[in-house]
Design an enzyme around this catalytic site. Structure first.
Site, PDB file in Angstrom:
ATOM      1  N   GLN A 259     -11.834 -42.714  17.157  1.00 44.78           N
ATOM      2  CA  GLN A 259     -12.279 -43.588  16.082  1.00 44.78           C
ATOM      3  C   GLN A 259     -13.732 -43.315  15.698  1.00 44.78           C
ATOM      4  O   GLN A 259     -14.093 -43.354  14.518  1.00 44.78           O
ATOM      5  CB  GLN A 259     -12.127 -45.044  16.520  1.00 44.78           C
ATOM      6  CG  GLN A 259     -12.552 -46.072  15.491  1.00 44.78           C
ATOM      7  CD  GLN A 259     -11.648 -46.088  14.270  1.00 44.78           C
ATOM      8  OE1 GLN A 259     -10.542 -45.542  14.299  1.00 44.78           O
ATOM      9  NE2 GLN A 259     -12.119 -46.701  13.191  1.00 44.78           N
ATOM     10  N   GLU A 260     -14.578 -43.046  16.699  1.00 40.98           N
ATOM     11  CA  GLU A 260     -16.003 -42.850  16.437  1.00 40.98           C
ATOM     12  C   GLU A 260     -16.295 -41.569  15.669  1.00 40.98           C
ATOM     13  O   GLU A 260     -17.063 -41.574  14.706  1.00 40.98           O
ATOM     14  CB  GLU A 260     -16.778 -42.835  17.768  1.00 40.98           C
ATOM     15  CG  GLU A 260     -16.895 -44.186  18.459  1.00 40.98           C
ATOM     16  CD  GLU A 260     -17.915 -45.091  17.791  1.00 40.98           C
ATOM     17  OE1 GLU A 260     -18.613 -44.645  16.862  1.00 40.98           O
ATOM     18  OE2 GLU A 260     -18.005 -46.257  18.205  1.00 40.98           O
TER      19      GLU A 260
END
Length: 316
Positions: free
Chosen positions: A29-30
């Protein structure tokens, strides 16, 4: 996850107690596993650290080093997990609030009493927990006491049944863990339950006791010398003859130490070929001590997989 990061994720999970699935889903996600990623806000690297936070958790490494970023991510997540512990009411919230703190800061989580009403943070938490699925849980046996402790990080006697200091404890009521206060067995039970997030103030029974595991001393068994036979009968617990890692139970048999009852200690850290072991009633009678002991000189180590210790016994 990309194969080149599997080993780094495994190491980080073992050191921090944060599950591999959660760390991997968070990095996806990051940054999408891009170790050169830079956000419009200035966050850098595979785990998207702002410079000030990287200064605290990066340990002087290059923020664009992917493996260093994963290690820092795990350290930061473990710290946040501890910080949100007083807010979360259950394990699921504990994980959600930790992720929210990583994204929005602990202050925002504290002010909101949970996941703050920021659409970005709410999407962040939902996306990562959905990706990680049931494997998102925290392996808390490798929690706050494992990780990066070294000899300077131990030496604090926070055992809640330590008084009166040095007294044998045989005439005292059994502690919450079912053992005699100020003995090695009771202290190790304290450390394990503490690492799992239990406190005496919780108002609940400790999650890790012989009673809760459905295990106990049998005919001819007594004291710590039997733990190598009793505990590995429980699913998720194993006996290691020649390797040690933080949160292991260091074990000595009946004939290995004086007194004829054996001995157990808690492995707070591993440094090279040595284990940093916390003890009660070892070289300091009925009181606390810490030793640096060569791993080769310990007869064995009992290893607990917090996620796998269900209390179901296996056939012996």
């Amino acid at each position: 996850m990309p194969a080149e990061y599997q080993e780094a994720i495994t190491r980080a999970a073992a050191a921090s107690g944060i599950s591999e699935a959660l760390l991997a889903a968070q990095i996806e996600q990051e940054s999408g596993w891009d170790e050169r990623a830079v956000s419009t806000a200035g966050a850098r690297g595979i785990a998207q650290f702002m410079p000030a936070t990287w200064e605290q958790y990066g340990q002087g490494a290059d923020p664009f080093d992917g493996e260093a970023g994963i290690a820092a991510q795990a350290r930061y997540m473990a710290d946040l997990y501890e910080q949100v512990g007083g807010i979360a009411g259950n394990d699921e919230d504990h994980i959600r609030f930790t992720l929210a703190a990583y994204n929005a800061g602990f202050g925002a989580v504290r002010s909101a009493g949970g996941v703050p009403a920021f659409p970005e943070t709410q999407r962040y938490v939902q996306t990562i927990t959905e990706k990680a699925g049931a494997a998102a849980g925290i392996s808390r046996c490798a929690g706050v006491l494992a990780g990066d402790l070294d000899i300077e990080g131990v030496g604090v006697d926070d055992y809640p049944y330590s008084q009166p200091a040095g007294a044998p404890g045989w005439t005292s009521p059994r502690s919450a863990f079912g053992h005699v206060p100020r003995q090695c067995t009771d202290f190790v039970m304290w450390r394990i339950n503490q690492a799992m997030g239990w406190t005496p103030e919780a108002g609940e029974s400790p999650p890790f006791t012989f009673a809760s595991l459905g295990a106990g001393y049998g005919s001819g068994q007594r004291g710590a010398g039997s733990w190598n036979e009793i505990l590995p009968q429980v699913s998720g617990i194993s006996f290691q003859a020649d390797s040690a890692q933080p949160s292991d139970i260091a074990w000595w048999g009946y004939n290995d130490v004086g007194g004829g009852y054996g001995h157990v200690g808690f492995v707070a850290a591993v440094e090279g070929d040595d284990a940093i072991i916390e003890h009660y009633n070892y070289d300091n009678p009925n009181a606390y001590s810490v030793t640096r002991t060569p791993i080769s000189e310990v007869p064995g180590f009992i290893r607990i997989d917090a996620a796998g210790s269900t209390g179901e016994t296996t056939e012996s």
